[in-house]
Design an enzyme around this catalytic site. Structure first.
Site, short mmCIF file in Angstrom:
data_model
loop_
_atom_site.label_atom_id
_atom_site.label_comp_id
_atom_site.label_asym_id
_atom_site.label_seq_id
_atom_site.Cartn_x
_atom_site.Cartn_y
_atom_site.Cartn_z
N ARG A 51 0.84 -1.20 0.00
CA ARG A 51 0.00 0.00 0.00
C ARG A 51 0.88 1.25 0.00
O ARG A 51 0.46 2.32 -0.43
CB ARG A 51 -0.97 0.00 1.19
CG ARG A 51 -1.86 1.23 1.28
CD ARG A 51 -3.09 1.01 2.18
NE ARG A 51 -2.72 0.42 3.45
CZ ARG A 51 -2.22 1.11 4.49
NH1 ARG A 51 -2.03 2.40 4.41
NH2 ARG A 51 -1.90 0.48 5.61
N TYR A 104 -15.04 16.51 -16.46
CA TYR A 104 -15.68 15.19 -16.39
C TYR A 104 -16.76 15.20 -15.28
O TYR A 104 -16.58 15.83 -14.24
CB TYR A 104 -14.60 14.15 -16.13
CG TYR A 104 -15.11 12.77 -15.78
CD1 TYR A 104 -16.06 12.14 -16.58
CD2 TYR A 104 -14.64 12.10 -14.66
CE1 TYR A 104 -16.53 10.88 -16.25
CE2 TYR A 104 -15.10 10.83 -14.33
CZ TYR A 104 -16.06 10.23 -15.13
OH TYR A 104 -16.51 8.98 -14.80
N ASP A 177 -5.73 18.16 -15.46
CA ASP A 177 -6.06 16.80 -15.88
C ASP A 177 -5.71 16.68 -17.36
O ASP A 177 -6.34 17.31 -18.21
CB ASP A 177 -7.55 16.53 -15.65
CG ASP A 177 -7.97 15.11 -16.03
OD1 ASP A 177 -7.25 14.47 -16.84
OD2 ASP A 177 -9.01 14.64 -15.55
N LYS A 202 -7.23 5.49 -19.69
CA LYS A 202 -7.57 5.92 -21.03
C LYS A 202 -6.37 5.76 -21.97
O LYS A 202 -5.87 4.68 -22.15
CB LYS A 202 -8.11 7.34 -20.97
CG LYS A 202 -9.21 7.54 -19.90
CD LYS A 202 -10.39 6.62 -20.10
CE LYS A 202 -11.57 6.85 -19.16
NZ LYS A 202 -11.33 7.07 -17.75
#
Lengths: 316, 86
Positions: A51, A104, A177, A202
């Protein structure tokens, strides 16, 4: 009954020279003096629990760090993981964010629905209206300016150099972004952005088979994000960072030539489709699909993808 | 990426999208396959119609993430879908 103990890699792991990054699926690693020292210091540098850090995930981060020309990068579980972790890292209670209205839908929900409920002040402006950005940033002490390079879904292209100037003049950070534009076309950090986030699901992955995100930027800021990935648990699974099948792996195991294919295809299409909808250029005009409007800034001075000056990629 | 707006608003956009034979009616983008969605009922569902207008998401907008299929086939697919949707 056969009694035994679970296999441990140190007992049979031969030294190898893998060409493709191996998947380190071990959650935990043998502790040693360096690991204990790292634990005392915050656990950001050594690998002893996945983690915090994972060798496979680190390879993916390094690849994207290089693509974005960043000092550092850190992978997250998703694009929203990258965005939320970055925002929660950089903001303090009461801070003010000026963000593009063209973002978005889930980013919008985070900005407009969630952040105000958590005590942050969020103002939205038209991504293409520099006067509106200036006015909004001037209207109150602003900690962060947030924009998508190429907006989802409007494809409005933000004037990143101008936004960096506006943000920095007010002492704010510019967070970008870059998912739609990709570092192939635009490297926001070179244009003045402080932090870049991606949905690596993406174009960076290019195959619709992995959910992942990444944060890239200055070393100290990415380290702060890394601290919150640890506490928020937004770490990337090494199987997502690098899957062995030919149809499922993030950047590191995709040969560059293959990886460039969807990027090239997308950016070329974008370049040729901006002036006029391809379906109508010089041929016929299907009902309702017509020429593009010119609304955006002039990206030719910094965008590799030959978007014509003064246009956005909008097709009306 | 290509976004365009069809006459007839979101419902006709939906019809056009459903007539595609190559483009996949699905969210996400950036894959090797062509992915097509209408933001009003997917990526930007949470916005009201007024909020979508303010964000310049026109009534009838279709978002296309072009894959690596031959471009002439994709263009032909969109032309036949626009015709078929009436």
């Amino acid at each position: 009954m056969i009694e035994g103990r679970p296999a441990q890699s140190s007992r049979f792991n031969p030294p190898t020279r893998p060409v493709v990054p191996p998947i380190h699926q071990s959650v935990t690693y043998f502790l040693d003096d360096d690991a204990y020292k790292d634990i005392q210091a915050g656990g950001l540098d050594e690998i002893w629990y996945s983690r915090f850090r994972n060798p496979t995930v680190d390879v993916a981060a390094e690849e994207i760090r290089s693509l974005e020309g960043a000092a550092a990068a850190f992978m997250t579980a998703s694009g929203m993981g990258a965005i939320a972790t970055t925002i929660l890292t950089l903001l303090r209670a009461g801070d003010r964010v000026v963000a593009a209205r063209q973002v978005y839908g889930d980013t919008r929900d985070l900005l407009v629905r969630d952040l105000p409920a958590w005590g942050f002040d969020v103002v939205q402006v038209d991504a293409l209206d520099l006067d509106a950005w200036r006015a909004a940033v001037a209207a109150g002490p602003t900690r962060m300016v947030y924009v998508e390079t190429l907006a989802n879904p409007q494809l409005d292209l933000a004037d990143l150099p101008a936004l960096a100037e506006i943000a920095h003049a007010a002492g704010a950070l510019l967070v970008v972004d870059n998912t739609f534009a990709t570092p192939y076309s635009v490297q926001p950090l070179a244009l003045g952005a402080d932090v870049v986030v991606h949905s690596a699901t993406k174009f960076l992955n290019g195959h619709s088979d992995v959910i992942a995100g990444v944060v890239a930027g200055r070393f100290d800021q990415v380290r702060e994000v890394q601290r919150r990935v640890i506490t928020l648990g937004t770490c990337l699974d090494p199987h997502a960072a690098c899957r062995p099948s030919s149809c499922g792996c993030l950047v590191p195991t995709r040969p560059r030539a293959i990886w460039h294919l969807p990027l090239l295809r997308a950016t070329t299409w974008c370049g040729s489709g901006t002036r006029r909808c391809p379906a109508t250029s010089g041929q016929r005009s299907p009902a309702g699909c017509c020429a593009v409007t010119a609304t955006g800034p002039a990206p030719e001075r910094w965008c590799r993808s030959r978007w014509p000056a003064g246009t956005s990629a909008r097709c009306r | 990426m290509v976004s365009f707006t069809v006459a007839g608003g979101d419902q006709r956009a939906l019809q056009v999208m459903r007539k595609l034979e190559i483009g996949c009616e699905a969210t996400s983008l950036g894959g090797v396959e062509t992915l097509v969605s209408t933001p009003f009922n997917s990526s930007h569902f949470s916005l009201t119609a007024a909020e979508r207008r303010a964000a310049r998401i026109d009534d009838g907008m279709v978002r296309v993430s072009c894959g690596v299929e031959p471009s002439e086939l994709l263009i032909a697919d969109f032309l036949q879908a626009l015709d078929a949707a009436g």
